[in-house]
Design a protein around this motif. Structure first.
Motif, PDB file in Angstrom:
ATOM      1  N   ILE A   6       0.834  -1.200   0.000  1.00 24.17           N
ATOM      2  CA  ILE A   6       0.000   0.000   0.000  1.00 24.17           C
ATOM      3  C   ILE A   6       0.868   1.248   0.000  1.00 24.17           C
ATOM      4  O   ILE A   6       0.542   2.243  -0.626  1.00 24.17           O
ATOM      5  CB  ILE A   6      -0.956  -0.039   1.199  1.00 24.17           C
ATOM      6  CG1 ILE A   6      -1.932   1.141   1.129  1.00 24.17           C
ATOM      7  CG2 ILE A   6      -0.226  -0.007   2.523  1.00 24.17           C
ATOM      8  CD1 ILE A   6      -3.053   1.027   2.139  1.00 24.17           C
ATOM      9  N   ASP A   7       2.059   1.221   0.695  1.00 22.51           N
ATOM     10  CA  ASP A   7       2.920   2.397   0.757  1.00 22.51           C
ATOM     11  C   ASP A   7       3.384   2.795  -0.637  1.00 22.51           C
ATOM     12  O   ASP A   7       3.399   3.936  -1.001  1.00 22.51           O
ATOM     13  CB  ASP A   7       4.150   2.122   1.629  1.00 22.51           C
ATOM     14  CG  ASP A   7       3.711   1.899   3.063  1.00 22.51           C
ATOM     15  OD1 ASP A   7       2.591   2.333   3.393  1.00 22.51           O
ATOM     16  OD2 ASP A   7       4.463   1.280   3.818  1.00 22.51           O
ATOM     17  N   THR A   9       1.915   2.177  -3.420  1.00 21.13           N
ATOM     18  CA  THR A   9       0.827   2.740  -4.218  1.00 21.13           C
ATOM     19  C   THR A   9       0.546   4.167  -3.788  1.00 21.13           C
ATOM     20  O   THR A   9       0.264   5.019  -4.609  1.00 21.13           O
ATOM     21  CB  THR A   9      -0.458   1.904  -4.109  1.00 21.13           C
ATOM     22  OG1 THR A   9      -0.853   1.845  -2.760  1.00 21.13           O
ATOM     23  CG2 THR A   9      -0.271   0.530  -4.651  1.00 21.13           C
ATOM     24  N   HIS A  10       0.647   4.427  -2.467  1.00 14.09           N
ATOM     25  CA  HIS A  10       0.424   5.791  -1.999  1.00 14.09           C
ATOM     26  C   HIS A  10       1.388   6.764  -2.671  1.00 14.09           C
ATOM     27  O   HIS A  10       1.040   7.891  -2.959  1.00 14.09           O
ATOM     28  CB  HIS A  10       0.637   5.871  -0.476  1.00 14.09           C
ATOM     29  CG  HIS A  10      -0.619   5.617   0.285  1.00 14.09           C
ATOM     30  ND1 HIS A  10      -1.797   6.261  -0.009  1.00 14.09           N
ATOM     31  CD2 HIS A  10      -0.888   4.796   1.324  1.00 14.09           C
ATOM     32  CE1 HIS A  10      -2.741   5.859   0.818  1.00 14.09           C
ATOM     33  NE2 HIS A  10      -2.214   4.962   1.634  1.00 14.09           N
ATOM     34  N   SER A  11       2.608   6.315  -2.899  1.00  8.85           N
ATOM     35  CA  SER A  11       3.615   7.221  -3.437  1.00  8.85           C
ATOM     36  C   SER A  11       3.243   7.677  -4.851  1.00  8.85           C
ATOM     37  O   SER A  11       3.798   8.632  -5.346  1.00  8.85           O
ATOM     38  CB  SER A  11       4.984   6.557  -3.426  1.00  8.85           C
ATOM     39  OG  SER A  11       4.999   5.554  -4.398  1.00  8.85           O
ATOM     40  N   SER A  13       0.264   8.759  -5.652  1.00  3.98           N
ATOM     41  CA  SER A  13      -0.940   9.588  -5.629  1.00  3.98           C
ATOM     42  C   SER A  13      -0.739  11.019  -6.094  1.00  3.98           C
ATOM     43  O   SER A  13      -1.583  11.580  -6.748  1.00  3.98           O
ATOM     44  CB  SER A  13      -1.536   9.606  -4.223  1.00  3.98           C
ATOM     45  OG  SER A  13      -1.984   8.317  -3.923  1.00  3.98           O
ATOM     46  N   ALA A  56      -2.164   2.614 -10.201  1.00  7.19           N
ATOM     47  CA  ALA A  56      -1.954   3.333  -8.935  1.00  7.19           C
ATOM     48  C   ALA A  56      -1.622   4.802  -9.188  1.00  7.19           C
ATOM     49  O   ALA A  56      -2.118   5.691  -8.500  1.00  7.19           O
ATOM     50  CB  ALA A  56      -0.831   2.663  -8.144  1.00  7.19           C
ATOM     51  N   PRO A  62      -5.788   4.926  -2.686  1.00  9.65           N
ATOM     52  CA  PRO A  62      -4.793   3.848  -2.759  1.00  9.65           C
ATOM     53  C   PRO A  62      -5.271   2.622  -3.536  1.00  9.65           C
ATOM     54  O   PRO A  62      -6.463   2.367  -3.633  1.00  9.65           O
ATOM     55  CB  PRO A  62      -4.570   3.486  -1.290  1.00  9.65           C
ATOM     56  CG  PRO A  62      -5.792   3.941  -0.574  1.00  9.65           C
ATOM     57  CD  PRO A  62      -6.371   5.079  -1.359  1.00  9.65           C
ATOM     58  N   LEU A  64      -4.833  -1.356  -3.317  1.00  6.88           N
ATOM     59  CA  LEU A  64      -4.365  -2.410  -2.403  1.00  6.88           C
ATOM     60  C   LEU A  64      -4.065  -3.667  -3.189  1.00  6.88           C
ATOM     61  O   LEU A  64      -4.881  -4.106  -4.002  1.00  6.88           O
ATOM     62  CB  LEU A  64      -5.436  -2.731  -1.358  1.00  6.88           C
ATOM     63  CG  LEU A  64      -5.987  -1.592  -0.504  1.00  6.88           C
ATOM     64  CD1 LEU A  64      -6.995  -2.131   0.502  1.00  6.88           C
ATOM     65  CD2 LEU A  64      -4.859  -0.872   0.209  1.00  6.88           C
ATOM     66  N   SER A  68      -1.019  -6.626   1.269  1.00 12.65           N
ATOM     67  CA  SER A  68      -1.015  -5.336   1.962  1.00 12.65           C
ATOM     68  C   SER A  68      -1.953  -5.430   3.173  1.00 12.65           C
ATOM     69  O   SER A  68      -2.886  -6.235   3.178  1.00 12.65           O
ATOM     70  CB  SER A  68      -1.400  -4.203   1.019  1.00 12.65           C
ATOM     71  OG  SER A  68      -2.749  -4.304   0.668  1.00 12.65           O
ATOM     72  N   GLN A  92      -9.227   1.533  -4.094  1.00  9.48           N
ATOM     73  CA  GLN A  92     -10.063   2.279  -3.147  1.00  9.48           C
ATOM     74  C   GLN A  92     -10.269   3.684  -3.697  1.00  9.48           C
ATOM     75  O   GLN A  92      -9.437   4.570  -3.476  1.00  9.48           O
ATOM     76  CB  GLN A  92      -9.376   2.351  -1.796  1.00  9.48           C
ATOM     77  CG  GLN A  92      -9.611   1.128  -0.941  1.00  9.48           C
ATOM     78  CD  GLN A  92      -8.982   1.365   0.413  1.00  9.48           C
ATOM     79  OE1 GLN A  92      -7.844   0.982   0.633  1.00  9.48           O
ATOM     80  NE2 GLN A  92      -9.713   2.023   1.285  1.00  9.48           N
ATOM     81  N   ASP A  98     -11.359   8.631  -9.967  1.00 13.26           N
ATOM     82  CA  ASP A  98     -10.728   7.336  -9.701  1.00 13.26           C
ATOM     83  C   ASP A  98     -11.542   6.201 -10.323  1.00 13.26           C
ATOM     84  O   ASP A  98     -10.988   5.238 -10.878  1.00 13.26           O
ATOM     85  CB  ASP A  98     -10.600   7.092  -8.188  1.00 13.26           C
ATOM     86  CG  ASP A  98      -9.425   7.848  -7.569  1.00 13.26           C
ATOM     87  OD1 ASP A  98      -8.738   8.581  -8.312  1.00 13.26           O
ATOM     88  OD2 ASP A  98      -9.209   7.705  -6.347  1.00 13.26           O
TER      89      ASP A  98
END
Ligand code: FAD
Length: 499
Positions: A6-7, A9-11, A13, A56, A62, A64, A68, A92, A98
């Protein structure tokens, strides 16, 4: 290589946000491949070969991936017998853009997709082995105190509606289970204790926004895309596109009387008396009656649960003929302000193994029908949990709308009845098979006393002739809308409306 955290994928955003600001939503409609191919897709692409990082990057929320931290909980449906079907990724969604990004990516990469809101599909139809487009984070609910208009995100659940409406002493027709998604609820009609006084959930819907397979986001109401607005009020979730918002006209609520009573003796007579009372009751009464056979219990238990928009004395006057037949073993009757009353009536609805089979009834059930219900429950083969037959009282304002005015065709029914089986993994496959045969026979037998029509929100993978059972004479019109708005049949599941 597959993204697994998940981290990571967050990067992606922030670049997604820049991408969106550049106005990609409009470009989305261009250059899409034909949509029909997904249905002809022979096999699922290997997850490791798919460009997940591209998805992503194109999302604000995010993505997932298996492994994760939140993946397992997010993937799990309410109906645990379908929990082994796992998506390759869970997007999500943070907003409509999205959802559009997911649809574009899934189609470009030939990945099957499904929308997930509250995850309470009885048949696990919000599970997939492809991409789960999870809108449950889009759960904001705004209520305008002056107009009573409530605007909900496409992933709002009953509990979000409760919290937002409570300060204004207003409500919609909602369900009792806090975690059920409003998307699934309203799209299949939506029953609740307010329905006799205010109509079904879908009757209070004034507008919705939906993202179609081709990426367009449409407003639907009585004046915009009215054919689609007709269809979505009763078709059931997952048929035409992914809804990103719902607008409702709420109504004011005041003091209510809530009640819960149960009997273990003279059940047939009490049942008959309750039915007579309920069918003649004012629209202010909302009631469920259930008869339960429980593992380890010596006999059947009949219960009622519900609300009256009125004082306690009025409820007790309504129930007097029933109480004169036999006093309940347990009885709670309380006057409460509406939203306190819902604290009494609502439940969490934790995931479980169950199968529910419904039938709409017209008019009263005969004495023979009641005897058949009780005889079947007494012949229940038994699991480690329970079997229940129930009815939800209908009528009232539901019938102010004609069967052709929305896709919900079951106007004029006196009640929705259903037989439900619950079990756990401790029940062997043999035990489960015997119980399923019993449930099928019971369901088939009840057709003679009720109807061939079934509730599309109690979606039932074993229902024969389900299209007729759910939609009746509205089916041809629903198919015409399907052909117009989803000609490539992108939004499909085993019981979806065919093109
Ligand atoms: C414990 C429990 C209590 C219930 N109580 C009631 C009740 O009081 N009244 C009643 O009428 N029904 C009730 N139901 C039935 C319920 O209405 C349906 O199961 C409904 O489909 C659940 O919606 P969901 O969003 O939670 O489910 P999901 O499984 O997320 O979705 C159901 C279907 O809708 C699709 N979908 C989800 N989100 C969207 C979206 N945003 N746009 C388009 N399609 C979408 C999914 O792909 C799936 O096909 C209950 C069910 C359970 C399990």
């Amino acid at each position: 290589m597959q993204d697994s955290s998940i981290d990571r994928t967050h990067s992606f955003s922030s670049s997604r946000r820049r991408f969106l600001r550049a106005g990609t939503a409009a470009a989305f409609c261009l250059g899409l491949p034909s949509l029909g191919w997904l249905s002809g897709c022979a096999s699922l692409p290997e997850s490791s070969a798919l460009p997940w990082s591209e998805l992503a990057r194109s999302m604000q929320g995010p993505l997932l991936m298996p492994g994760s931290p939140e993946f397992a909980a997010r993937a799990r449906p309410w109906a645990l017998q379908y929990a082994s079907t796992l998506p390759q990724g869970i997007a999500q969604c943070a907003g409509e853009a999205d959802v559009q990004a997911c649809l574009r990516w899934a189609q470009a990469n030939r990945v099957p997709l499904v929308a997930r809101s509250g995850g309470h599909s009885y048949a696990g139809y919000s599970t997939t082995t492809g991409l789960m487009i999870d809108v449950s984070s889009m759960n904001r609910v705004d209520v305008d105190g002056a107009t009573g208009i409530a605007t909900l995100g496409g992933g709002a659940r009953n509990k979000h509606v409760y919290a937002a409406c409570r300060p204004y002493d207003r409500a919609v027709t909602h369900g009792r289970c806090r975690d059920v998604g409003v998307a699934g609820l309203v799209l299949g009609g939506g029953i609740g204790f307010n329905m006799r006084a205010h109509g079904l959930t879908c009757d209070g819907l004034t507008a919705t926004r939906i993202v179609l397979a081709d990426g367009r986001a449409l407003n639907c109401s009585a004046t915009e895309n009215a054919d689609l607005f007709w269809a979505i009020r009763g078709a059931g979730g997952g048929n035409f596109g992914i809804h990103t918002s719902f607008t409702f006209q709420t109504f004011p609520v005041g003091m209510f009387t809530v009640f819960e009573m149960s009997w273990t003796d003279r059940i047939a007579e009490v049942f008959a008396a309750l039915q007579t009372m309920a069918l003649a009751a004012p629209d202010a009464l909302g009631m469920k009656l259930s008869v339960k056979a429980e593992a380890g219990a010596p006999g059947l238990k009949l219960s009622i649960l519900g609300q009256l928009a009125g004082p306690q004395a009025e409820l007790l006057a309504l129930l007097a003929p029933v109480l004169s037949v036999h006093r309940p073993d347990k009885s709670v009757v309380e006057e409460r302000p509406y939203w306190d009353a819902q604290e009494f009536l609502s439940e969490d609805g934790t995931p479980e193994y169950s199968h529910e089979r419904s039938r709409f009834a017209r008019g009263a059930l005969s004495g023979e029908a009641i005897d058949t219900i009780l005889a079947n429950l007494r012949a229940w083969p038994g699991t480690t949990v329970a079997a229940t037959w129930k009815f939800f009282l209908m009528g009232g304002r539901i019938d102010a709308v004609s069967p052709a005015d929305t896709a919900f065709v079951h106007r004029g029914a006196s009640m929705i009845t259903s037989a439900e089986l619950e079990w756990t993994p401790a029940d062997s496959p043999d035990v489960l098979a015997k119980n399923q045969q019993w449930l099928s026979r019971f369901h088939d037998r009840m057709e003679a006393y009720t109807s061939a029509y079934c509730y599309q929100n109690f979606i039932d993978p074993s229902q024969r002739d389900y299209l007729h059972a759910y939609y009746g004479e509205n089916l041809p019109r629903l198919q015409a809308v399907k052909r117009k708005y989803d000609p490539g049949d992108l939004f499909r599941y085993p019981q979806s409306i065919p093109v």
